[in-house]
Design an enzyme around this catalytic site. Structure first.
Site, PDB file in Angstrom:
ATOM      1  N   SER A 136      -1.606  19.707 -52.398  1.00 49.99           N
ATOM      2  CA  SER A 136      -2.952  19.992 -51.906  1.00 49.99           C
ATOM      3  C   SER A 136      -3.520  18.772 -51.186  1.00 49.99           C
ATOM      4  CB  SER A 136      -3.869  20.363 -53.068  1.00 49.99           C
ATOM      5  OG  SER A 136      -3.440  21.553 -53.696  1.00 49.99           O
ATOM      6  N   SER A 137      -4.211  19.005 -50.075  1.00 49.96           N
ATOM      7  CA  SER A 137      -4.890  17.955 -49.325  1.00 49.96           C
ATOM      8  C   SER A 137      -3.880  16.878 -48.903  1.00 49.96           C
ATOM      9  CB  SER A 137      -6.038  17.382 -50.167  1.00 49.96           C
ATOM     10  OG  SER A 137      -6.873  16.554 -49.400  1.00 49.96           O
ATOM     11  N   SER A 138      -4.008  15.656 -49.409  1.00 49.78           N
ATOM     12  CA  SER A 138      -3.032  14.621 -49.076  1.00 49.78           C
ATOM     13  C   SER A 138      -1.625  15.040 -49.498  1.00 49.78           C
ATOM     14  CB  SER A 138      -3.409  13.302 -49.752  1.00 49.78           C
ATOM     15  OG  SER A 138      -2.488  12.289 -49.452  1.00 49.78           O
ATOM     16  N   TYR A 160      -1.512  23.280 -49.132  1.00 54.50           N
ATOM     17  CA  TYR A 160      -2.908  23.689 -49.099  1.00 54.50           C
ATOM     18  C   TYR A 160      -3.791  22.613 -48.474  1.00 54.50           C
ATOM     19  CZ  TYR A 160      -1.020  27.071 -52.367  1.00 54.50           C
ATOM     20  OH  TYR A 160      -0.255  28.066 -52.941  1.00 54.50           O
ATOM     21  N   HIS A 277     -12.714  22.864 -49.141  1.00 54.94           N
ATOM     22  CA  HIS A 277     -11.590  21.972 -49.437  1.00 54.94           C
ATOM     23  C   HIS A 277     -11.476  21.825 -50.964  1.00 54.94           C
ATOM     24  CE1 HIS A 277      -8.751  18.899 -48.091  1.00 54.94           C
ATOM     25  NE2 HIS A 277      -9.143  18.155 -49.103  1.00 54.94           N
TER      26      HIS A 277
END
Length: 292
Positions: A136-138, A160, A277
Site C-alpha cells: 500500500s502507498s509506498s 494499492y 488514501h
C-alpha cells in the site's frame, strides 16, 4: 549457494497468533540497506508454497502491515508464506527514488527484498515461479519497482494507491515530506513509450515477460492523486503489449470500476469512487489474481 548455518539463522518470535507467529529473520543474506525481515509461516505449509511479499506504507512497519491485513489468516488456510519486510529510512518509505534503488543488484532496498525471497525459497522449498508482491502507498510504489527491476523473480503484483516505477526517480526523498511533490500530485505525465523505456532501463537487456499487475486507486486520494493510476496502466500495458478493452462497473464491489486490458490476465486496474488514501486491501481479490 546457501550454507546450512545461514539457513539455521536465529528466528525471533514477534507476535503470536492462534496458529503460528510472525518471526524476525536476522540473517537472510545480502542486505545493503539494512532492511528488517519478518516472515509468517503457517503451521501447515503447502508443498512448494507460494510466497507473498507484503510491503507497508510510509511510516509503517512489517509488523503493523501483518496485523492490519488478512494475509496471515488466509495463509493458515492456503499454506503460502508471507514476508512482511520493514524499511527504517526516510520516514519508513521504500527506496523508489534513487539510482541504486531503481537498478538491479545495485545496493537498494529492492536487492534486500530479493535476498529475503531467495532465503525463503531455499529454506522452505518454496516455488520460485509463485513469488508475488503487494503493498500500500509506498509499498505499492516498491511493488512497481520490484516488478520492473526483478521481473524474473516476481510472477505478479497487486498494489494499492501507488505510482509507476520511476515516477519518483531523482527526487530528493521517497517520503511525502521530502519527495518532489510533482509525482504524488499526479503531474509526472509521460507517454507509454517513455514509461516503458524507463522501466526497461532498470534491467537492461532483459527480453523476458514482465509480471502481471493489478493496481488499485481511489478517486478522492489527495496524497497520491488519481492520475498516477493512469500512468501505472500506461507503463504496464506497454510492457505487456496489451491495450484497454473495457470497463466493468461495480467490480469487485459497488463504486469500484475494473479496467481490463487485453484479455484481463496480464493487467487490470481498479478505480474506487470517493475513496481516499489508501484503498483498503482486498486480500481475497489479490489471491485470485495470484491464482492461489
Amino acid at each position: 549457494m546457501y550454507h546450512s548455518a545461514f539457513l539455521l539463522s536465529g528466528l525471533v518470535a514477534i507476535s503470536a497468533t492462534a496458529d503460528a507467529a510472525l518471526t524476525r529473520v536476522t540473517d537472510f543474506g545480502t542486505n545493503p540497506s539494512n532492511l528488517q525481515m519478518n516472515i509468517y509461516v503457517p503451521t501447515k505449509v503447502a508443498t512448494k508454497p507460494a510466497i507473498i511479499v507484503a510491503m507497508h506504507g510510509c511510516g509503517g512497519t512489517g509488523e503493523q502491515y501483518a496485523q492490519g491485513t488478512k494475509y496471515n489468516s488466509l495463509s493458515d488456510t492456503k499454506g503460502f508464506i508471507t514476508i512482511f519486510p520493514s524499511t527504517k529510512k526516510d520516514s519508513n518509505c521504500w527506496e523508489v527514488n534513487t539510482v541504486k534503488g531503481l537498478s538491479r543488484d545495485a545496493g537498494g532496498d529492492n536487492q534486500g527484498l530479493v535476498s529475503m525471497i531467495k532465503y525463503t525459497i531455499q529454506k522452505y522449498s518454496a516455488d520460485p515461479t509463485k513469488v508475488f508482491a503487494t503493498g500500500s502507498s509506498s509499498g505499492c510504489m516498491m511493488t512497481n519497482v520490484l516488478m520492473a527491476t526483478y521481473p524474473d523473480v516476481i510472477a505478479a503484483g497487486s498494489c494499492y494507491s501507488g505510482v509507476a516505477a520511476g515516477c519518483l526517480a531523482g527526487s530528493p526523498g521517497a517520503s511525502p515530506g521530502s519527495a518532489d511533490p510533482k509525482c504524488a500530485n499526479g503531474q509526472n505525465i509521460k507517454t507509454q513509450d517513455q514509461w516503458v523505456a524507463q522501466a526497461k532501463a532498470m534491467y537492461p537487456g532483459y527480453n523476458g515477460t514482465y509480471p502481471r499487475m493489478a493496481t488499485w486507486h481511489g478517486t478522492a486520494d489527495t496524497l497520491v492523486k488519481i492520475p498516477n493510476l493512469g500512468e501505472q496502466l500506461k507503463e504496464w500495458s506497454g510492457l505487456h503489449g496489451v491495450t484497454f478493452t473495457k470497463n466493468v462497473t461495480n467490480t469487485p464491489q459497488s463504486g469500484y470500476t475494473q479496467m481490463v486490458y487485453g484479455d484481463g490476465t496480464k493487467l487490470v486496474g481498479y478505480s474506487a469512487q470517493g475513496v481516499g488514501h489508501t484503498v483498503p486491501v482486498h486480500e481475497a481479490e489479490d489471491l485470485k489474481w495470484f491464482d492461489l
